[in-house]
Design a protein around this motif. Structure first.
Motif, PDB file in Angstrom:
ATOM      1  N   LYS A   1     -51.328   9.094  41.358  1.00  0.00           N
ATOM      2  CA  LYS A   1     -51.944   8.380  42.475  1.00  0.00           C
ATOM      3  C   LYS A   1     -53.174   7.664  41.926  1.00  0.00           C
ATOM      4  O   LYS A   1     -54.175   8.292  41.588  1.00  0.00           O
ATOM      5  CB  LYS A   1     -52.353   9.350  43.579  1.00  0.00           C
ATOM      6  CG  LYS A   1     -51.198  10.177  44.152  1.00  0.00           C
ATOM      7  CD  LYS A   1     -50.200   9.310  44.889  1.00  0.00           C
ATOM      8  CE  LYS A   1     -49.059  10.155  45.425  1.00  0.00           C
ATOM      9  NZ  LYS A   1     -49.169  10.503  46.805  1.00  0.00           N
ATOM     10  N   THR A   2     -53.101   6.336  41.800  1.00  0.00           N
ATOM     11  CA  THR A   2     -54.171   5.588  41.150  1.00  0.00           C
ATOM     12  C   THR A   2     -55.324   5.241  42.088  1.00  0.00           C
ATOM     13  O   THR A   2     -56.373   4.792  41.646  1.00  0.00           O
ATOM     14  CB  THR A   2     -53.624   4.273  40.563  1.00  0.00           C
ATOM     15  OG1 THR A   2     -53.324   3.364  41.622  1.00  0.00           O
ATOM     16  CG2 THR A   2     -52.392   4.525  39.712  1.00  0.00           C
ATOM     17  N   GLY A   3     -55.125   5.423  43.382  1.00  0.00           N
ATOM     18  CA  GLY A   3     -56.103   4.980  44.364  1.00  0.00           C
ATOM     19  C   GLY A   3     -55.748   3.610  44.921  1.00  0.00           C
ATOM     20  O   GLY A   3     -56.243   3.218  45.979  1.00  0.00           O
ATOM     21  N   TYR A   4     -54.878   2.900  44.208  1.00  0.00           N
ATOM     22  CA  TYR A   4     -54.410   1.588  44.656  1.00  0.00           C
ATOM     23  C   TYR A   4     -52.921   1.638  44.964  1.00  0.00           C
ATOM     24  O   TYR A   4     -52.452   1.075  45.947  1.00  0.00           O
ATOM     25  CB  TYR A   4     -54.688   0.542  43.574  1.00  0.00           C
ATOM     26  CG  TYR A   4     -54.272  -0.860  43.946  1.00  0.00           C
ATOM     27  CD1 TYR A   4     -55.038  -1.618  44.838  1.00  0.00           C
ATOM     28  CD2 TYR A   4     -53.128  -1.439  43.402  1.00  0.00           C
ATOM     29  CE1 TYR A   4     -54.668  -2.921  45.181  1.00  0.00           C
ATOM     30  CE2 TYR A   4     -52.745  -2.732  43.741  1.00  0.00           C
ATOM     31  CZ  TYR A   4     -53.513  -3.466  44.627  1.00  0.00           C
ATOM     32  OH  TYR A   4     -53.142  -4.750  44.968  1.00  0.00           O
ATOM     33  N   CYS A   5     -52.182   2.324  44.098  1.00  0.00           N
ATOM     34  CA  CYS A   5     -50.746   2.473  44.290  1.00  0.00           C
ATOM     35  C   CYS A   5     -50.303   3.827  43.741  1.00  0.00           C
ATOM     36  O   CYS A   5     -51.110   4.579  43.197  1.00  0.00           O
ATOM     37  CB  CYS A   5     -49.978   1.335  43.610  1.00  0.00           C
ATOM     38  SG  CYS A   5     -50.150   1.310  41.814  1.00  0.00           S
ATOM     39  N   THR A   6     -49.020   4.121  43.905  1.00  0.00           N
ATOM     40  CA  THR A   6     -48.447   5.333  43.329  1.00  0.00           C
ATOM     41  C   THR A   6     -47.602   4.925  42.125  1.00  0.00           C
ATOM     42  O   THR A   6     -46.643   4.169  42.268  1.00  0.00           O
ATOM     43  CB  THR A   6     -47.571   6.079  44.349  1.00  0.00           C
ATOM     44  OG1 THR A   6     -48.381   6.475  45.458  1.00  0.00           O
ATOM     45  CG2 THR A   6     -46.960   7.319  43.717  1.00  0.00           C
ATOM     46  N   LEU A   7     -47.991   5.407  40.957  1.00  0.00           N
ATOM     47  CA  LEU A   7     -47.279   5.088  39.716  1.00  0.00           C
ATOM     48  C   LEU A   7     -46.340   6.225  39.355  1.00  0.00           C
ATOM     49  O   LEU A   7     -46.739   7.390  39.331  1.00  0.00           O
ATOM     50  CB  LEU A   7     -48.279   4.875  38.582  1.00  0.00           C
ATOM     51  CG  LEU A   7     -47.714   4.830  37.155  1.00  0.00           C
ATOM     52  CD1 LEU A   7     -46.843   3.597  36.956  1.00  0.00           C
ATOM     53  CD2 LEU A   7     -48.843   4.875  36.129  1.00  0.00           C
ATOM     54  N   VAL A   8     -45.082   5.897  39.093  1.00  0.00           N
ATOM     55  CA  VAL A   8     -44.135   6.857  38.520  1.00  0.00           C
ATOM     56  C   VAL A   8     -43.998   6.469  37.053  1.00  0.00           C
ATOM     57  O   VAL A   8     -43.305   5.519  36.696  1.00  0.00           O
ATOM     58  CB  VAL A   8     -42.772   6.818  39.229  1.00  0.00           C
ATOM     59  CG1 VAL A   8     -41.837   7.844  38.591  1.00  0.00           C
ATOM     60  CG2 VAL A   8     -42.935   7.094  40.713  1.00  0.00           C
ATOM     61  N   ASP A   9     -44.718   7.179  36.208  1.00  0.00           N
ATOM     62  CA  ASP A   9     -44.759   6.886  34.773  1.00  0.00           C
ATOM     63  C   ASP A   9     -43.597   7.603  34.106  1.00  0.00           C
ATOM     64  O   ASP A   9     -43.629   8.799  33.882  1.00  0.00           O
ATOM     65  CB  ASP A   9     -46.093   7.358  34.200  1.00  0.00           C
ATOM     66  CG  ASP A   9     -46.308   6.903  32.765  1.00  0.00           C
ATOM     67  OD1 ASP A   9     -45.352   6.398  32.153  1.00  0.00           O
ATOM     68  OD2 ASP A   9     -47.435   7.060  32.254  1.00  0.00           O
ATOM     69  N   ASP A  10     -42.548   6.846  33.794  1.00  0.00           N
ATOM     70  CA  ASP A  10     -41.325   7.429  33.233  1.00  0.00           C
ATOM     71  C   ASP A  10     -40.870   6.589  32.035  1.00  0.00           C
ATOM     72  O   ASP A  10     -39.697   6.271  31.887  1.00  0.00           O
ATOM     73  CB  ASP A  10     -40.235   7.458  34.309  1.00  0.00           C
ATOM     74  CG  ASP A  10     -39.074   8.371  33.942  1.00  0.00           C
ATOM     75  OD1 ASP A  10     -39.204   9.134  32.960  1.00  0.00           O
ATOM     76  OD2 ASP A  10     -38.032   8.304  34.608  1.00  0.00           O
ATOM     77  N   CYS A  11     -41.831   6.222  31.186  1.00  0.00           N
ATOM     78  CA  CYS A  11     -41.511   5.289  30.113  1.00  0.00           C
ATOM     79  C   CYS A  11     -41.290   5.969  28.773  1.00  0.00           C
ATOM     80  O   CYS A  11     -41.441   5.337  27.728  1.00  0.00           O
ATOM     81  CB  CYS A  11     -42.571   4.202  29.999  1.00  0.00           C
ATOM     82  SG  CYS A  11     -44.243   4.787  29.710  1.00  0.00           S
ATOM     83  N   TYR A  12     -40.899   7.262  28.805  1.00  0.00           N
ATOM     84  CA  TYR A  12     -40.575   7.894  27.527  1.00  0.00           C
ATOM     85  C   TYR A  12     -39.231   7.410  26.993  1.00  0.00           C
ATOM     86  O   TYR A  12     -39.076   7.143  25.809  1.00  0.00           O
ATOM     87  CB  TYR A  12     -40.561   9.424  27.644  1.00  0.00           C
ATOM     88  CG  TYR A  12     -40.112  10.032  26.335  1.00  0.00           C
ATOM     89  CD1 TYR A  12     -40.981  10.072  25.258  1.00  0.00           C
ATOM     90  CD2 TYR A  12     -38.807  10.492  26.160  1.00  0.00           C
ATOM     91  CE1 TYR A  12     -40.563  10.554  24.030  1.00  0.00           C
ATOM     92  CE2 TYR A  12     -38.386  10.971  24.942  1.00  0.00           C
ATOM     93  CZ  TYR A  12     -39.270  11.006  23.873  1.00  0.00           C
ATOM     94  OH  TYR A  12     -38.853  11.472  22.662  1.00  0.00           O
ATOM     95  N   ASN A  13     -38.239   7.291  27.871  1.00  0.00           N
ATOM     96  CA  ASN A  13     -36.915   6.864  27.413  1.00  0.00           C
ATOM     97  C   ASN A  13     -36.126   6.289  28.583  1.00  0.00           C
ATOM     98  O   ASN A  13     -36.512   6.443  29.735  1.00  0.00           O
ATOM     99  CB  ASN A  13     -36.143   8.021  26.774  1.00  0.00           C
ATOM    100  CG  ASN A  13     -35.283   7.553  25.621  1.00  0.00           C
ATOM    101  OD1 ASN A  13     -34.982   6.363  25.509  1.00  0.00           O
ATOM    102  ND2 ASN A  13     -34.872   8.476  24.770  1.00  0.00           N
ATOM    103  N   ALA A  14     -34.995   5.639  28.263  1.00  0.00           N
ATOM    104  CA  ALA A  14     -34.198   5.026  29.326  1.00  0.00           C
ATOM    105  C   ALA A  14     -32.772   4.794  28.857  1.00  0.00           C
ATOM    106  O   ALA A  14     -32.522   4.492  27.694  1.00  0.00           O
ATOM    107  CB  ALA A  14     -34.822   3.700  29.759  1.00  0.00           C
ATOM    108  N   ASN A  15     -31.850   4.971  29.783  1.00  0.00           N
ATOM    109  CA  ASN A  15     -30.454   4.557  29.620  1.00  0.00           C
ATOM    110  C   ASN A  15     -29.923   4.335  31.038  1.00  0.00           C
ATOM    111  O   ASN A  15     -30.622   4.637  32.019  1.00  0.00           O
ATOM    112  CB  ASN A  15     -29.644   5.599  28.835  1.00  0.00           C
ATOM    113  CG  ASN A  15     -29.658   6.971  29.473  1.00  0.00           C
ATOM    114  OD1 ASN A  15     -29.316   7.135  30.637  1.00  0.00           O
ATOM    115  ND2 ASN A  15     -30.066   7.984  28.709  1.00  0.00           N
ATOM    116  N   PRO A  16     -28.736   3.773  31.207  1.00  0.00           N
ATOM    117  CA  PRO A  16     -28.270   3.488  32.573  1.00  0.00           C
ATOM    118  C   PRO A  16     -28.251   4.706  33.486  1.00  0.00           C
ATOM    119  O   PRO A  16     -28.568   4.604  34.680  1.00  0.00           O
ATOM    120  CB  PRO A  16     -26.860   2.930  32.330  1.00  0.00           C
ATOM    121  CG  PRO A  16     -26.936   2.296  30.983  1.00  0.00           C
ATOM    122  CD  PRO A  16     -27.827   3.206  30.185  1.00  0.00           C
ATOM    123  N   THR A  17     -27.884   5.864  32.948  1.00  0.00           N
ATOM    124  CA  THR A  17     -27.826   7.072  33.768  1.00  0.00           C
ATOM    125  C   THR A  17     -29.209   7.454  34.276  1.00  0.00           C
ATOM    126  O   THR A  17     -29.406   7.719  35.471  1.00  0.00           O
ATOM    127  CB  THR A  17     -27.219   8.233  32.966  1.00  0.00           C
ATOM    128  OG1 THR A  17     -25.920   7.857  32.503  1.00  0.00           O
ATOM    129  CG2 THR A  17     -27.121   9.489  33.811  1.00  0.00           C
TER     130      THR A  17
END
Length: 445
Positions: free
Chosen positions: A318-334
């Motif tokens: 919770k940044t005070g401005y928006c809600t950030l979902v920080d999920d930038c460790y990895n990614a694939n379609p699933t």
């Protein structure tokens, strides 16, 4: 680590050591010269840019008692081998065989680290438990973890990762788990593995290191895993009726989820401080493994309640401005689709900032485009992309998508793109370095 001698180590890994150094004691093993402690064996690994042999003097200064090398050094007593990396694995393999701990091995396309953390959190309610640190799940991190075992530990939870055939077999024969968990079979590492059946074959290599009495725990809602014959006792976990360990009354309340665990005649509620609809599978895996290890309902519930997320994996800020979902460790379609589904549990305008999904093979453009289509069809209001492959995500998102050719342009546009009260998912493969974008979102006001 239990104390070893250089002769023991040399015998295990097929190395040579000068007779006058055979009785030199070793009380730890470390491949990072900056982390060496007194009594350690320093493993001189050769990388693309650095050669560990150049850091033997530094290791000596910090108190290393010896070094594992491919060429002798006059700085320290040495065990000389052809490949220090392979020898490191052999040492860990033999050392693991000395221990009497119960070992749980984790593999799968998505959710390995989360599942490892949840299982360790629960099992540690009864047993002193060692776990893989962070995501040290490769041929360097796995030996490091195993060599941390000593007589005080009663259990270990070891994560094994891979990106090509043969890697899980190698790590599995080192870990030799009594219990193995396969989280799912998703579209990851397709460049090397070809397709999902290929991924299943690669993940199933963990069986090579398991005895006949070992138990497999698999996601029963995954079509390939539920139909697989592993040739030994298999316990399915999931939401379907085919699963031996299931969840009922699943509720996602922002940054936590609750459910009732059902296993035979046992039924008990749990609440977990974890964000994301897909987290239910890690919860069920932890419950299923812990039931097999004899833990009580109360111990399982307490362990799940104490779970803590690791690194940039679905961390809600919770940044005070928006809600950030920080999920930038990895990614694939699933994992991208699962992350998009989870946004529904958070109120606000839903925005996805998505980057390249790496190692997708020849079908990468279409796989990226499918993620954009999924986002647009599941209520995402704005899809922002950056990256050579990520442009196809924006294409798939249609009118909801906007693409930036370079990072600087995207960062400059963020104040106009994002509004107060937005819920913003930031997700890409680790190599895309989207953590820079997450940090920029945090600074908005």
């Amino acid at each position: 680590m239990k104390e070893l001698t250089l002769k023991q180590i040399a015998d295990w890994c097929g190395g040579t050591v000068a007779p006058e150094y055979e009785t030199v004691p070793v009380t730890g093993v470390e491949s990072d010269s900056r982390k060496v402690e007194v009594g350690d064996l320093f493993v001189a690994l050769r990388g693309e840019r650095v050669d560990g042999h150049d850091f033997i003097p530094s290791a000596k200064t910090l108190g290393a008692s010896a070094a594992l090398v491919s060429r002798p050094s006059e700085e320290l007593p040495c065990v000389v081998v052809e490949s220090p990396l392979r020898a490191y694995g052999e040492i860990a393999k033999h050392y693991r065989e000395m221990t009497g701990v119960k070992v749980v091995g984790i593999t799968g396309s998505v959710g390995k680290t989360t599942t490892k953390e949840m299982i360790a959190s629960v099992v540690s309610q009864r047993y002193r438990t060692l776990k893989t640190a962070e995501n040290f799940n490769n041929d360097i991190g796995t030996p490091l973890t195993l060599l941390g075992l000593d007589d005080t530990y009663e259990a270990a939870v070891i994560e094994t990762g891979m990106d090509h055939f043969g890697e899980i077999r190698y790590l599995g024969e080192m870990v030799r788990p009594h219990i193995a968990v396969i989280t799912n079979i998703g579209d990851a590492h397709l460049e090397a593995l070809g397709d999902r059946p290929g991924i299943l074959r690669a993940k199933s290599e963990i069986l090579q290191g398991m005895g006949p009495d070992a138990v497999i725990f698999a996601n029963g809602d995954d079509a390939l895993l539920s139909a697989a014959d592993f040739g030994r006792k298999t316990v399915l976990f999931g939401l379907g009726e085919n699963c031996a360990v299931r969840a009922a009354d699943v509720r996602h309340c922002g940054e936590s989820l609750s459910c009732c665990i059902l296993a035979g005649e046992r039924s008990f509620p749990v609440t977990v401080p974890a964000y994301g609809t897909y987290m239910i599978y890690s919860v069920l895996a932890a419950a299923a493994v812990s039931l097999e290890l004899g833990l009580s309902d109360a111990e399982i519930a307490r362990g799940l309640a104490r779970y803590e997320t690791v690194g940039r994996r679905s961390r809600v800020v919770k940044t005070g401005y928006c809600t950030l979902v920080d999920d930038c460790y990895n990614a694939n379609p699933t994992s991208d689709r699962a992350a998009i589904d989870s946004l529904a549990s958070l109120s606000g305008r839903h925005v996805c900032i998505l980057g390249d999904m790496l190692e997708m093979g020849g079908n990468a453009p279409e796989l990226h485009r499918s993620v954009g289509e999924y986002a647009a069809a599941h209520g995402v209001d704005l899809v922002i992309t950056q990256g050579e492959l990520a442009k196809y995500i924006a294409e798939g998102a249609g009118t909801a998508g906007v693409h930036y050719a370079d990072r600087a342009s995207l960062l400059a546009a963020l104040p106009e793109l994002l509004h107060e009260g937005d819920v913003v998912l930031v997700k890409a493969s680790h190599g895309a370095h989207f953590e820079e974008i997450s940090e920029a979102v945090k600074q908005l006001s």
